[in-house]
Design a protein around this motif. Structure first.
Motif, PDB file in Angstrom:
ATOM      1  N   GLU A  99       3.161   8.134   6.129  1.00  0.00           N
ATOM      2  CA  GLU A  99       3.939   7.706   4.964  1.00  0.00           C
ATOM      3  C   GLU A  99       5.416   8.034   5.136  1.00  0.00           C
ATOM      4  OE1 GLU A  99       4.002   8.340   0.109  1.00  0.00           O
ATOM      5  OE2 GLU A  99       2.203   8.850   1.268  1.00  0.00           O
ATOM      6  N   GLU A 102       6.879   5.523   7.467  1.00  0.00           N
ATOM      7  CA  GLU A 102       7.028   4.223   6.796  1.00  0.00           C
ATOM      8  C   GLU A 102       8.332   4.136   6.011  1.00  0.00           C
ATOM      9  OE1 GLU A 102       3.608   3.518   4.402  1.00  0.00           O
ATOM     10  OE2 GLU A 102       2.276   3.175   6.124  1.00  0.00           O
ATOM     11  N   GLN A 153      -5.367  -4.731   0.036  1.00  0.00           N
ATOM     12  CA  GLN A 153      -4.621  -3.482   0.171  1.00  0.00           C
ATOM     13  C   GLN A 153      -3.858  -3.441   1.485  1.00  0.00           C
ATOM     14  OE1 GLN A 153      -4.351  -1.109  -2.341  1.00  0.00           O
ATOM     15  NE2 GLN A 153      -2.679  -0.476  -0.967  1.00  0.00           N
ATOM     16  N   GLN A 154      -4.477  -3.961   2.532  1.00  0.00           N
ATOM     17  CA  GLN A 154      -3.807  -4.037   3.837  1.00  0.00           C
ATOM     18  C   GLN A 154      -2.580  -4.941   3.756  1.00  0.00           C
ATOM     19  OE1 GLN A 154      -6.293  -5.534   6.996  1.00  0.00           O
ATOM     20  NE2 GLN A 154      -4.663  -5.449   8.516  1.00  0.00           N
ATOM     21  N   ASN A 157       0.225  -3.188   1.686  1.00  0.00           N
ATOM     22  CA  ASN A 157       0.937  -2.145   2.446  1.00  0.00           C
ATOM     23  C   ASN A 157       2.004  -2.762   3.340  1.00  0.00           C
ATOM     24  OD1 ASN A 157      -0.665  -0.179   1.295  1.00  0.00           O
ATOM     25  ND2 ASN A 157      -2.089  -0.063   3.014  1.00  0.00           N
TER      26      ASN A 157
END
Length: 261
Positions: A99, A102, A153-154, A157
């Motif tokens: 995270e 990211e 969800q993929q 993201n």
């Protein structure tokens, strides 16, 4: 002498826009290199060093006066928010390493989106995003809610990674349509729709997504460069006309002398 001075002035006027453009490009190239260094350090989980580089970015950004070279207040806002988030989270040990990386990557993409006129880095995520989207369609066709939520969800993201950059490069109406589609898919009511209605909504979303990526594929000349092109062309024509007129006048004077002789 006057003729030479005039031509020198014309040449300097022609070169000036390119000198300014070159300086601006060099400044943003330096900032881009700093943001890339921060990302590489974060990827290697050298988070403290990445934070120092991100802090250095702020210092260089204001030192170079880069904020004055941004196209709009929206660009400044997106850059500021993503930089602050990267700076705040990169050393947050409570967060997973993925995270934190990211957040730094999101900031890196924003810097590239500001600097790049064509084919920004975020557009390279088209294949992976569309692959996740097609998995969503397949799940709806198979009426598999669990697979749909996983693929959604993929997709989500990946979209969140490029969203700030999209807002810099794409017309507002484009990304607002995509976000409206995402909100609908997130709503509990979507699961209550019939498979046909769900598929219809996904087909519309597919068109909007494709339009999003198609916008940055267009090989258009930056509108800000048209002034440079037009003004430079005018100066070249003016200079050539002046030189031609001087040559014509010289030949005319020479012919007069010949006639007198």
């Amino acid at each position: 002498m006057k003729r030479k001075s005039f031509i020198c002035i014309m040449i300097l006027m022609m070169l000036f826009p390119y000198v300014v453009f070159s300086q601006t490009t060099d400044e943003w190239k330096k900032l881009e290199q700093i943001s890339d260094e921060a990302l590489q350090l974060a990827k290697n989980e050298k988070f403290e060093e990445a934070k120092q580089v991100l802090t250095h970015f702020s210092e260089e950004f204001f030192k170079l006066g880069a904020q004055e070279q941004l196209k709009s207040i929206d660009e400044l806002r997106v850059l500021t928010v993503t930089h602050e988030n990267a700076l705040k989270t990169v050393t947050a040990s409570a967060l997973p390493a993925e995270e934190r990386i990211e957040h730094v990557a999101r900031f890196r993409l924003v810097i590239d989106a500001i600097r790049s006129d064509h084919q920004p880095l975020w557009s390279e995520m088209e294949n992976s995003m569309m692959a996740a989207f097609y998995q969503m369609k397949k799940a709806v066709e198979n009426r598999d809610r669990q697979a749909f939520r996983a693929s959604f969800q993929q997709f989500l993201n990946q979209y969140e990674m490029i969203e700030p950059s999209v807002k810099i490069d794409v017309k507002p109406e484009r990304f607002k349509r995509v976000e409206a589609n995402i909100e609908l898919l997130e709503a509990p009511a979507f699961s209550q729709f019939s498979p046909d209605t769900q598929m219809k909504q996904l087909l519309q979303m597919e068109q909007d997504l494709q339009a999003l990526f198609d916008d940055v594929k267009k090989d258009e000349v930056d509108p800000s460069l048209w002034w440079v092109i037009i003004s430079t062309g005018s100066i070249i024509i003016l200079t050539l006309s002046y030189v031609g007129w001087q040559k014509y006048r010289g030949e005319k004077e020479k012919n007069k002398l010949h006639e007198k002789e």
